[in-house]
Design a protein around this motif. Structure first.
Motif, PDB file in Angstrom:
ATOM      1  N   GLU A 199       0.822  -1.376  -0.106  1.00 58.05           N
ATOM      2  CA  GLU A 199       0.089   0.109  -0.265  1.00 58.05           C
ATOM      3  C   GLU A 199       0.912   1.326  -0.066  1.00 58.05           C
ATOM      4  N   ARG A 200       2.110   1.254   0.022  1.00 64.45           N
ATOM      5  CA  ARG A 200       3.114   2.320   0.014  1.00 64.45           C
ATOM      6  C   ARG A 200       3.617   2.879  -1.432  1.00 64.45           C
ATOM      7  N   PHE A 201       3.608   4.062  -1.104  1.00 65.06           N
ATOM      8  CA  PHE A 201       4.311   4.776  -2.418  1.00 65.06           C
ATOM      9  C   PHE A 201       5.824   4.769  -2.571  1.00 65.06           C
ATOM     10  N   PRO A 202       6.502   5.158  -3.468  1.00 67.14           N
ATOM     11  CA  PRO A 202       7.887   5.264  -3.632  1.00 67.14           C
ATOM     12  C   PRO A 202       8.381   6.326  -2.688  1.00 67.14           C
ATOM     13  N   HIS A 203       7.715   7.479  -2.623  1.00 65.72           N
ATOM     14  CA  HIS A 203       8.114   8.590  -1.722  1.00 65.72           C
ATOM     15  C   HIS A 203       8.125   8.270  -0.124  1.00 65.72           C
ATOM     16  N   GLN A 204       7.523   6.992   0.222  1.00 62.52           N
ATOM     17  CA  GLN A 204       7.478   6.430   1.447  1.00 62.52           C
ATOM     18  C   GLN A 204       8.496   5.405   1.542  1.00 62.52           C
ATOM     19  N   LEU A 205       9.507   5.287   0.649  1.00 60.72           N
ATOM     20  CA  LEU A 205      10.332   3.933   0.852  1.00 60.72           C
ATOM     21  C   LEU A 205      11.973   4.707   0.831  1.00 60.72           C
ATOM     22  N   SER A 206      12.576   4.202   1.453  1.00 65.13           N
ATOM     23  CA  SER A 206      14.053   4.466   1.343  1.00 65.13           C
ATOM     24  C   SER A 206      14.539   4.073   0.229  1.00 65.13           C
ATOM     25  N   GLY A 207      15.882   4.445  -0.304  1.00 69.31           N
ATOM     26  CA  GLY A 207      16.459   3.886  -1.633  1.00 69.31           C
ATOM     27  C   GLY A 207      16.573   2.314  -1.723  1.00 69.31           C
ATOM     28  N   GLY A 208      17.358   1.698  -0.534  1.00 73.27           N
ATOM     29  CA  GLY A 208      17.228   0.306  -0.381  1.00 73.27           C
ATOM     30  C   GLY A 208      16.097  -0.234  -0.627  1.00 73.27           C
ATOM     31  N   GLN A 209      14.884   0.054   0.064  1.00 71.08           N
ATOM     32  CA  GLN A 209      13.512  -0.448  -0.190  1.00 71.08           C
ATOM     33  C   GLN A 209      12.854  -0.397  -1.642  1.00 71.08           C
ATOM     34  N   ARG A 210      13.274   0.704  -2.131  1.00 76.73           N
ATOM     35  CA  ARG A 210      12.785   1.081  -3.554  1.00 76.73           C
ATOM     36  C   ARG A 210      13.467   0.203  -4.388  1.00 76.73           C
ATOM     37  N   GLN A 211      14.947  -0.120  -4.353  1.00 75.96           N
ATOM     38  CA  GLN A 211      15.409  -1.320  -5.178  1.00 75.96           C
ATOM     39  C   GLN A 211      14.888  -2.539  -4.776  1.00 75.96           C
ATOM     40  N   ARG A 212      14.507  -3.069  -3.553  1.00 80.54           N
ATOM     41  CA  ARG A 212      14.004  -4.370  -3.160  1.00 80.54           C
ATOM     42  C   ARG A 212      12.616  -4.467  -3.889  1.00 80.54           C
ATOM     43  N   VAL A 213      11.917  -3.282  -4.065  1.00 84.06           N
ATOM     44  CA  VAL A 213      10.677  -3.256  -4.888  1.00 84.06           C
ATOM     45  C   VAL A 213      11.193  -3.533  -6.428  1.00 84.06           C
ATOM     46  N   ALA A 214      11.866  -2.978  -6.915  1.00 86.20           N
ATOM     47  CA  ALA A 214      12.419  -3.050  -8.306  1.00 86.20           C
ATOM     48  C   ALA A 214      12.793  -4.605  -8.719  1.00 86.20           C
ATOM     49  N   ILE A 215      13.509  -5.204  -7.516  1.00 92.71           N
ATOM     50  CA  ILE A 215      13.909  -6.574  -7.790  1.00 92.71           C
ATOM     51  C   ILE A 215      12.734  -7.475  -7.682  1.00 92.71           C
ATOM     52  N   ALA A 216      11.798  -7.082  -6.690  1.00100.20           N
ATOM     53  CA  ALA A 216      10.402  -7.914  -6.632  1.00100.20           C
ATOM     54  C   ALA A 216       9.694  -7.836  -8.139  1.00100.20           C
ATOM     55  N   ARG A 217       9.785  -6.707  -8.700  1.00 96.56           N
ATOM     56  CA  ARG A 217       9.000  -6.434  -9.717  1.00 96.56           C
ATOM     57  C   ARG A 217       9.636  -7.194 -10.856  1.00 96.56           C
ATOM     58  N   ALA A 218      10.955  -7.349 -10.918  1.00 93.91           N
ATOM     59  CA  ALA A 218      11.784  -8.400 -11.903  1.00 93.91           C
ATOM     60  C   ALA A 218      11.453  -9.740 -11.715  1.00 93.91           C
ATOM     61  N   LEU A 219      11.202 -10.137 -10.381  1.00 98.61           N
ATOM     62  CA  LEU A 219      11.114 -11.433  -9.895  1.00 98.61           C
ATOM     63  C   LEU A 219       9.632 -12.186 -10.344  1.00 98.61           C
ATOM     64  N   ILE A 220       8.589 -11.073 -10.106  1.00 98.47           N
ATOM     65  CA  ILE A 220       7.377 -11.754 -10.079  1.00 98.47           C
ATOM     66  C   ILE A 220       6.961 -12.550 -11.330  1.00 98.47           C
ATOM     67  N   LEU A 221       7.583 -12.162 -12.423  1.00 99.29           N
ATOM     68  CA  LEU A 221       7.373 -13.131 -13.630  1.00 99.29           C
ATOM     69  C   LEU A 221       7.859 -14.134 -13.590  1.00 99.29           C
ATOM     70  N   GLU A 222       8.864 -14.511 -12.654  1.00103.92           N
ATOM     71  CA  GLU A 222       9.626 -15.945 -12.512  1.00103.92           C
ATOM     72  C   GLU A 222      10.654 -16.184 -13.899  1.00103.92           C
ATOM     73  N   PRO A 223      11.363 -15.027 -13.943  1.00109.49           N
ATOM     74  CA  PRO A 223      12.345 -14.997 -15.382  1.00109.49           C
ATOM     75  C   PRO A 223      13.343 -15.973 -14.971  1.00109.49           C
TER      76      PRO A 223
END
Length: 248
Positions: A131-155
């Motif tokens: 439920e959070r938005f990028p401005h509510q996340l630290s840089g490390g948390q944002r990068q974890r979200v970016a990694i989760a986005r890459a993982l979610i299609l099970e590449p």
């Protein structure tokens, strides 16, 4: 997971040739690094592999199939990329749930909420971060979200374009350890771009040294501490990195 073969990869931007017959192989499940000075063509290799740059010649083969021959849906399910800047890679007005649900919706996958929650768990974030938005996340948390986005299609192949260089030093190790754990658990094939040979030493089995759009030498990780490179540029690059590490 699938192996990757790069064959005679060339690309020009206008009159300037940026990549010159780049050729190397990455084994299935291997973590392979690309190192070299800024402008040597490292990130361009990843952008060609992912077809973000399409006007190249040569071939990129994943498994037994050229990326040019893969249908779009199949290609993005096979290859995903994590970008350098965690502040620019997420839409500021999209919640984490929106970021993660969009690829699921596009590909018509089921159990979307469960998949999103598992993706966050995989990268070490609480599920209520949906439920959070990028401005509510630290840089490390944002990068974890970016990694989760890459993982979610099970590449099967992850392209990592300096995934920690924009982060504080204290956070870099957390992200690198996360990536190492995910590879161990899920068997991804990694291709990682980095300026930092200590990152390559920590993350990669082998690495290629690039200069002016060419592969100078391909080395095992074990070549770094003893500077076992044979080509002058590769030796100078490793020597400079080792001298910096000693000074720090």
């Amino acid at each position: 997971m699938k192996p990757v073969a790069i064959r005679d990869l060339c690309i020009s931007f206008g009159a300037v040739q940026v990549l010159h017959d780049v050729t190397f192989d990455v084994a299935s499940g291997e973590s392979f690094g690309l190192v070299g000075e800024s402008g040597s063509g490292k990130s361009t290799v990843l952008r060609c592999m992912s077809m973000l740059q399409a006007q190249w010649t040569g071939d990129v083969i994943i498994g037994s199939q050229s990326v040019r021959e893969m249908p779009l849906n199949a290609r993005v399910r096979t290859v995903q990329m994590v970008f350098q800047d965690p502040y620019g890679s997420l839409h500021p007005r999209h919640s984490v749930a929106t970021v993660l649900s969009e690829p699921l919706r596009i590909h018509g996958l089921d159990r979307q909420r469960a998949r999103m929650e598992q993706a966050l768990i995989d990268v070490g974030l609480p599920v209520d971060f949906l439920e959070r938005f990028p401005h509510q996340l630290s840089g490390g948390q944002r990068q974890r979200v970016a990694i989760a986005r890459a993982l979610i299609l099970e590449p099967e192949v992850l392209l990592l374009d300096e995934p920690t260089s924009a982060l504080d030093v204290s956070v870099q190790a957390e992200i690198l350890n996360l990536l190492a754990r995910l590879r161990s658990e899920k068997g991804f094939t990694y291709l990682m771009v980095s300026h930092d040979l200590s990152v390559v030493d920590h993350m990669c089995d082998r690495f290629a040294v690039m200069q002016a759009g060419r592969i100078v030498e391909v080395l095992d990780r074990a070549a770094i501490p003893s500077n076992a490179a044979t080509q002058p540029y590769a030796r100078d690059l490793i020597a400079a990195s080792l001298a910096y590490e000693r000074a720090v």
